[in-house]
Design a protein around this motif. Structure first.
Motif, PDB file in Angstrom:
ATOM      1  N   TYR A  85       0.818  -1.214   0.000  1.00 34.14           N
ATOM      2  CA  TYR A  85       0.000   0.000   0.000  1.00 34.14           C
ATOM      3  C   TYR A  85       0.854   1.267   0.000  1.00 34.14           C
ATOM      4  O   TYR A  85       0.500   2.251  -0.653  1.00 34.14           O
ATOM      5  CB  TYR A  85      -0.994  -0.020   1.164  1.00 34.14           C
ATOM      6  CG  TYR A  85      -2.166  -0.919   0.871  1.00 34.14           C
ATOM      7  CD1 TYR A  85      -3.045  -0.635  -0.175  1.00 34.14           C
ATOM      8  CD2 TYR A  85      -2.398  -2.070   1.607  1.00 34.14           C
ATOM      9  CE1 TYR A  85      -4.112  -1.456  -0.467  1.00 34.14           C
ATOM     10  CE2 TYR A  85      -3.464  -2.905   1.317  1.00 34.14           C
ATOM     11  CZ  TYR A  85      -4.316  -2.592   0.276  1.00 34.14           C
ATOM     12  OH  TYR A  85      -5.374  -3.418  -0.021  1.00 34.14           O
ATOM     13  N   THR A 102       0.654   3.971  -3.005  1.00 32.87           N
ATOM     14  CA  THR A 102       0.448   5.397  -2.722  1.00 32.87           C
ATOM     15  C   THR A 102       1.501   6.237  -3.432  1.00 32.87           C
ATOM     16  O   THR A 102       1.176   7.248  -4.067  1.00 32.87           O
ATOM     17  CB  THR A 102       0.483   5.651  -1.200  1.00 32.87           C
ATOM     18  OG1 THR A 102      -0.603   4.922  -0.594  1.00 32.87           O
ATOM     19  CG2 THR A 102       0.351   7.127  -0.879  1.00 32.87           C
ATOM     20  N   GLU A 126       0.929   8.937  -6.431  1.00 32.94           N
ATOM     21  CA  GLU A 126       1.441  10.314  -6.363  1.00 32.94           C
ATOM     22  C   GLU A 126       2.274  10.661  -7.590  1.00 32.94           C
ATOM     23  O   GLU A 126       2.292  11.800  -8.041  1.00 32.94           O
ATOM     24  CB  GLU A 126       2.272  10.501  -5.089  1.00 32.94           C
ATOM     25  CG  GLU A 126       1.444  10.518  -3.833  1.00 32.94           C
ATOM     26  CD  GLU A 126       2.269  10.409  -2.551  1.00 32.94           C
ATOM     27  OE1 GLU A 126       3.511  10.233  -2.624  1.00 32.94           O
ATOM     28  OE2 GLU A 126       1.651  10.480  -1.469  1.00 32.94           O
TER      29      GLU A 126
END
Length: 186
Positions: A43, A47, A51
């Motif tokens: 995770y 992420t 981004e």
């Protein structure tokens, strides 16, 4: 090899949740490519990749359970993946490292037979050279501890060397079979 490359490759083949990625990484093949991965690592990587705009996700509604984020590559993520796969491959010192197998899987699934043949040729040349070194190895005189049974130690070292040499020979043979089975480009 970066962890993100492994995730990009899998997401290039299949849109997935973080949990799907964890299940794949815990599978027999996934463990060959990366021996141990925590869900939190997945995770965090997803992420970072979101981004960087390499992945996006859609929310999948689940009755009676928490909703799921289903990740897929963006065009930018696809380009990052293709750049890595088509980029130069430098064989690692140990043939059993997961870099080659990871690239082999994703190049084979996502690029052309010619790209796969190029990758296999680079690996094969490196491993044939390595095999020559294995066969012609020197047995230097070591400063063994006086209490050591030198004959026994040398037998064990020779057996370990033989094991690695046989595994390398098997790998070289397998690479040759792969090349022989790929269509010839004109």
């Amino acid at each position: 090899m970066k962890f993100e490359n492994l995730l990009l490759g899998y997401l290039g083949m299949r849109h997935s949740t973080g949990y799907d990625l964890k299940r794949w990484l815990d599978s027999e093949l996934g463990r060959m490519l990366r021996p141990s991965t925590q869900l939190s690592q997945i995770y965090r990587a997803l992420t970072r990749m979101a981004e960087q705009e390499w992945v996006v996700f859609d929310i999948e509604r689940n009755d009676g359970r928490p909703d799921s984020k289903v990740y897929r590559l963006t065009p930018q993520g696809e380009q990052v993946l293709r750049d890595w796969l088509a980029g130069p491959y430098e064989p690692t010192p140990r043939f059993a490292e997961p870099e080659f197998l990871t690239r082999f899987i994703f190049v084979g699934a996502l690029l052309s037979d010619a790209d796969l043949a190029d990758l296999v040729r680079v690996e094969l040349a490196a491993r044939q050279a390595q095999l020559t070194e294995y066969r012609n190895r020197a047995r230097p005189i070591e400063r063994w501890a006086p209490e050591l049974d030198i004959d026994r130690t040398m037998r064990v070292l020779d057996l370990a060397h033989d094991h690695e040499g046989r595994a390398l020979e098997t790998h070289v043979h397998w690479l040759g079979e792969i090349l022989a089975g790929l269509p010839r480009s004109g």
